[in-house]
Design an enzyme around this catalytic site. Structure first.
Site, PDB file in Angstrom:
ATOM      1  N   HIS A   9      -3.986  43.278 -60.353  1.00 18.68           N
ATOM      2  CA  HIS A   9      -3.219  43.975 -61.393  1.00 18.68           C
ATOM      3  C   HIS A   9      -1.963  43.196 -61.774  1.00 18.68           C
ATOM      4  CE1 HIS A   9       0.018  45.234 -58.674  1.00 18.68           C
ATOM      5  NE2 HIS A   9      -0.931  45.484 -57.787  1.00 18.68           N
ATOM      6  N   ARG A  60      -1.950  51.153 -61.588  1.00 20.47           N
ATOM      7  CA  ARG A  60      -1.599  49.784 -61.944  1.00 20.47           C
ATOM      8  C   ARG A  60      -2.844  48.905 -62.066  1.00 20.47           C
ATOM      9  NH1 ARG A  60       0.010  50.921 -56.681  1.00 20.47           N
ATOM     10  NH2 ARG A  60      -0.394  49.384 -55.028  1.00 20.47           N
TER      11      ARG A  60
END
Length: 228
Positions: A9, A60
Site C-alpha cells: 500500500h 490503506r
C-alpha cells in the site's frame, strides 16, 4: 507463464507520522494515494492487466488497490478480501511513535521487535480498546485467531493459509493475479516463494507503491522477479 504482482500500500497517515500501525485501520496520506496512482500507471505502461486481486481487511491496502485498478480501468475484476493478508500485529506498540519508542526501550530492542524473526512486541490485553476482537470485521474469528501481538514467524503462518487456500487456486485459474497488502504480509510471501532463510528475510524491504512482478511457471515456482 503466470504473473503474481505484489503491491505494498501507499504511504499511510501513520507512516507519515512515524507510528507503529499493525492492524490499526488508518487511511492513506495524499502522497500514498499518489503512489497508488503511479503504481496503476506503471502496470498499465507494462501492459499488465490483473484478472483477479487480493487484499487485506485494512483500508490503506483496499484503497491502494481501488485507486490502481481505476487507473488501469480494471476496477471490474474480482477482488477477494482476506484478513490473513493483514499487516503484522504490533501489539501494544500500535499507535506509538517509533522514535519515542526507541528512546524509551532502546534502539536495539525496537530493532528486534521490528526485524527479528521470532521476536514479538509487547502484547495487548483483551480489555485494551485496540484489541481487534472489538472490531466487527473480525467478529467471526476465534480468540485464538485474533492476535495480541505477532512475530514475523506468526505472520508467515497466517499468510500461508491465504496462499494455499485462495491465492494458489486463483493462479491456476488466472494468468495474472495482484495482491495489494502490507510490508510484512508481502515479506511473508517473498520468503515463502523465494525459500529465504530467517536471516535473509530480515534484509528484505518492500517499498510502498512499487509493483513487484513475479514470473511463475505452471507449478507456481518463481522464475524471475523485478520491480516496475
Amino acid at each position: 507463464m503466470r504473473r503474481l504482482i505484489l503491491l505494498r500500500h501507499g504511504q499511510s497517515e501513520w507512516n507519515l507520522e512515524n507510528r507503529f500501525t499493525g492492524w490499526t485501520d488508518v487511511e492513506l496520506s495524499e502522497h500514498g494515494r499518489e503512489e497508488a496512482r503511479e503504481a496503476g500507471k506503471k502496470l498499465l505502461a507494462a501492459g499488465i492487466r490483473p484478472e483477479c486481486c487480493f487484499t487485506s481487511y485494512l483500508r490503506r491496502a483496499i484503497h491502494t488497490l481501488q485507486i490502481a485498478l481505476e487507473v488501469m480501468e480494471q476496477d471490474w475484476v474480482p477482488v477477494i478480501k482476506d484478513w490473513h493478508l493483514n499487516e503484522r500485529h504490533y501489539g501494544a506498540l500500535q499507535g506509538l511513535n517509533k522514535t519515542d519508542t526507541a528512546n524509551k526501550f532502546g534502539t536495539e530492542q525496537v530493532h528486534e521487535w521490528r526485524r527479528g524473526f521470532d521476536e514479538k512486541p509487547p502484547m495487548l490485553t483483551r480489555d485494551d480498546p485496540r484489541w481487534p476482537g472489538n472490531d466487527p470485521r473480525y467478529k467471526n474469528l476465534t480468540d485464538d485467531e485474533i492476535p495480541l501481538s505477532e512475530s514475523l514467524h506468526d505472520t508467515i503462518a497466517r499468510v500461508r493459509c491465504s496462499w494455499e487456500e485462495l491465492i494458489v487456486p486463483a493462479l491456476h485459474q488466472y494468468e495474472t493475479v495482484l495482491i495489494a497488502a502490507h510490508g510484512n504480509s508481502l515479506r511473508a510471501l517473498v520468503m515463502m516463494l523465494g525459500h529465504l532463510s530467517p536471516e535473509e528475510i530480515t534484509q528484505v524491504e518492500i517499498p510502498t507503491g512499487s509493483p513487484l512482478v513475479l514470473e511463475l511457471d505452471d507449478r507456481i515456482a518463481v522464475r524471475s522477479r523485478h520491480y516496475l
